[in-house]
Design a protein around this motif. Structure first.
Motif, PDB file in Angstrom:
ATOM      1  N   GLY A  58       8.872  23.825  -2.407  1.00  0.00           N
ATOM      2  CA  GLY A  58      10.379  23.814  -2.021  1.00  0.00           C
ATOM      3  C   GLY A  58      11.289  24.843  -2.390  1.00  0.00           C
ATOM      4  O   GLY A  58      12.476  24.842  -2.216  1.00  0.00           O
ATOM      5  N   VAL A  59      10.696  25.606  -3.622  1.00  0.00           N
ATOM      6  CA  VAL A  59      11.593  26.547  -3.986  1.00  0.00           C
ATOM      7  C   VAL A  59      11.983  27.746  -3.033  1.00  0.00           C
ATOM      8  O   VAL A  59      11.178  28.099  -2.265  1.00  0.00           O
ATOM      9  N   ASP A  60      13.146  27.893  -2.853  1.00  0.00           N
ATOM     10  CA  ASP A  60      13.413  29.169  -1.766  1.00  0.00           C
ATOM     11  C   ASP A  60      14.490  29.895  -2.284  1.00  0.00           C
ATOM     12  O   ASP A  60      15.291  30.773  -1.478  1.00  0.00           O
ATOM     13  N   HIS A  61      14.567  30.005  -3.473  1.00  0.00           N
ATOM     14  CA  HIS A  61      15.307  31.140  -4.183  1.00  0.00           C
ATOM     15  C   HIS A  61      14.495  31.579  -5.498  1.00  0.00           C
ATOM     16  O   HIS A  61      14.313  30.833  -6.297  1.00  0.00           O
ATOM     17  N   ILE A  62      14.102  32.991  -5.374  1.00  0.00           N
ATOM     18  CA  ILE A  62      13.322  33.527  -6.401  1.00  0.00           C
ATOM     19  C   ILE A  62      13.968  34.904  -6.778  1.00  0.00           C
ATOM     20  O   ILE A  62      14.585  35.451  -6.007  1.00  0.00           O
ATOM     21  N   ASP A  63      14.296  34.600  -8.155  1.00  0.00           N
ATOM     22  CA  ASP A  63      14.896  35.681  -8.868  1.00  0.00           C
ATOM     23  C   ASP A  63      13.878  36.808  -9.601  1.00  0.00           C
ATOM     24  O   ASP A  63      12.908  36.371 -10.268  1.00  0.00           O
ATOM     25  N   THR A  64      14.074  38.113  -9.310  1.00  0.00           N
ATOM     26  CA  THR A  64      12.903  38.956  -9.679  1.00  0.00           C
ATOM     27  C   THR A  64      13.798  40.589 -10.001  1.00  0.00           C
ATOM     28  O   THR A  64      15.038  40.553 -10.104  1.00  0.00           O
ATOM     29  N   SER A  65      13.297  41.432 -10.253  1.00  0.00           N
ATOM     30  CA  SER A  65      13.858  42.962 -10.668  1.00  0.00           C
ATOM     31  C   SER A  65      12.635  43.851 -10.662  1.00  0.00           C
ATOM     32  O   SER A  65      11.386  43.522 -11.099  1.00  0.00           O
ATOM     33  N   ASP A  66      12.812  44.941 -10.234  1.00  0.00           N
ATOM     34  CA  ASP A  66      11.631  46.026 -10.185  1.00  0.00           C
ATOM     35  C   ASP A  66      11.601  46.530 -11.654  1.00  0.00           C
ATOM     36  O   ASP A  66      10.459  47.172 -12.054  1.00  0.00           O
ATOM     37  N   PHE A  67      12.622  46.176 -12.545  1.00  0.00           N
ATOM     38  CA  PHE A  67      12.106  46.619 -13.950  1.00  0.00           C
ATOM     39  C   PHE A  67      11.540  45.719 -14.865  1.00  0.00           C
ATOM     40  O   PHE A  67      11.409  45.653 -15.961  1.00  0.00           O
ATOM     41  N   TYR A  68      11.245  44.469 -14.140  1.00  0.00           N
ATOM     42  CA  TYR A  68      10.035  43.542 -14.893  1.00  0.00           C
ATOM     43  C   TYR A  68       8.864  44.106 -14.704  1.00  0.00           C
ATOM     44  O   TYR A  68       8.214  44.018 -13.638  1.00  0.00           O
ATOM     45  N   GLY A  69       8.230  44.625 -15.849  1.00  0.00           N
ATOM     46  CA  GLY A  69       6.683  44.934 -15.687  1.00  0.00           C
ATOM     47  C   GLY A  69       6.676  46.458 -16.295  1.00  0.00           C
ATOM     48  O   GLY A  69       5.948  46.919 -17.103  1.00  0.00           O
ATOM     49  N   PRO A  70       7.362  47.491 -15.791  1.00  0.00           N
ATOM     50  CA  PRO A  70       8.259  47.388 -14.502  1.00  0.00           C
ATOM     51  C   PRO A  70       7.110  47.265 -13.308  1.00  0.00           C
ATOM     52  O   PRO A  70       5.966  47.717 -13.408  1.00  0.00           O
ATOM     53  N   HIS A  71       7.875  47.130 -12.206  1.00  0.00           N
ATOM     54  CA  HIS A  71       7.273  46.879 -10.843  1.00  0.00           C
ATOM     55  C   HIS A  71       6.186  45.919 -10.655  1.00  0.00           C
ATOM     56  O   HIS A  71       5.784  45.478  -9.434  1.00  0.00           O
ATOM     57  N   VAL A  72       6.055  45.178 -11.663  1.00  0.00           N
ATOM     58  CA  VAL A  72       4.685  44.175 -11.700  1.00  0.00           C
ATOM     59  C   VAL A  72       5.235  42.733 -10.848  1.00  0.00           C
ATOM     60  O   VAL A  72       4.354  42.412  -9.983  1.00  0.00           O
ATOM     61  N   THR A  73       6.447  42.120 -11.012  1.00  0.00           N
ATOM     62  CA  THR A  73       6.779  40.988 -10.505  1.00  0.00           C
ATOM     63  C   THR A  73       6.999  41.290  -8.944  1.00  0.00           C
ATOM     64  O   THR A  73       6.753  40.521  -8.321  1.00  0.00           O
TER      65      THR A  73
END
Length: 290
Positions: A58-73
């Motif tokens: 039921g998770v409907d809010h995911i936090d990410t960023s393109d500098f995580y990895g980078p580009h990985v998540t």
């Protein structure tokens, strides 16, 4: 998943001035990258499985960023979840980049912010981001110029709504003079309590507060009192710390991260944990006693 506690047990929140309504229990994708949020995960299949199970819970809010990895998540999110559920809100962050050595570098000029948003959109396979958080570097930073750049991206239709991260109350006021702010993402948890007054102010304005490192981040919360309370309740320390956040204020949205399905289930189960007044007071006292 019918026997698993759902993220909706924590209740829902509507971002101000938007049609976005999310469960208060969300998920942060940062830990899906490699060690120190750099490089690929050791087990990409498990990373994608975590994302799929988050949706199933039921998770409907995911936090990410393109500098995580980078580009990985972002790449993992698209591989695991596209085409995306209609009710999924993806939130990203701009204002930093990673070099080849894995260092975190801050940058917020208009050209860089535009490229960052475009990179997020390309890797996620989206035409516009639901919410983009502008990451600041410290209380001395002028937020006006990067906020004007964010407003331009919003006017161009690449960013639907704007949030801010790692900001002071003064920076937030300056940002709101330029564009509506739907959320603030700052460092806050049972131990890190500097934003207590800001959270209450935001609650009055109906603005979401999304604490990063809700469980302590790279240095998980280790408190003898928290361990004692968790053992008394028959719960994990992580569940108690997350439940405390959810009860701290109705505008707090939690986005605990993990790279395993077992830990994901444990975190989401905190959505259904209600702490009585005495336990809340006891937990508040742990901080006061530090």
């Amino acid at each position: 998943m019918s026997d698993q506690i759902q993220a909706s047990a924590a209740g829902r929140f509507q971002f101000p001035g938007t049609d976005i309504v999310v469960n208060r229990m969300g998920y942060g994708a940062m830990q899906l990258a490699g060690p120190h949020v750099f490089g690929p995960p050791a087990d990409p299949d498990e990373a994608r499985a975590v994302l799929r199970e988050a949706i199933a819970l039921g998770v409907d809010h995911i936090d990410t960023s393109d500098f995580y990895g980078p580009h990985v998540t972002n790449t993992l999110i698209r591989e695991a979840l596209a085409p995306y559920p209609d009710d999924l809100t993806l939130v990203t962050k701009v204002g930093a980049w990673r070099d080849d050595a894995g260092n975190w570098n801050l940058r917020r000029d208009a050209d860089f912010l535009r490229r960052s948003v475009e990179d997020n959109l390309r890797r996620l396979g989206l035409a516009a981001m639901d919410v983009v958080n502008l990451r600041m570097g410290g209380p001395e930073d002028d937020i006006a110029a990067p906020m004007r750049a964010m407003k331009a991206l919003q006017d161009d239709g690449l960013v639907r709504h704007i949030g801010v991260s790692t900001v002071t109350a003064d920076q937030l006021r300056a940002a709101r003079d330029i564009a509506p702010i739907v959320c603030v993402q700052n460092h806050y948890n049972l131990v890190q309590r500097e934003d207590d007054a800001l959270i209450d102010t935001l609650a009055e304005a109906g603005i979401a507060y999304v604490p990063y490192f809700p469980l302590g981040g790279f240095w998980p919360i280790q408190m003898e009192g928290l361990t004692r309370i968790a053992e008394r309740l028959g719960r994990s320390k992580q569940q108690v710390a997350l439940a405390w956040l959810l009860q701290r204020s109705p505008n707090i949205l939690v986005i605990p991260g993990t790279s395993t399905r077992a830990h994901l289930r444990d975190n989401v189960a905190a959505a259904a944990l209600t702490l009585d007044d005495a336990t809340m007071a006891e937990l508040n006292g742990l901080h006061a006693a530090r």
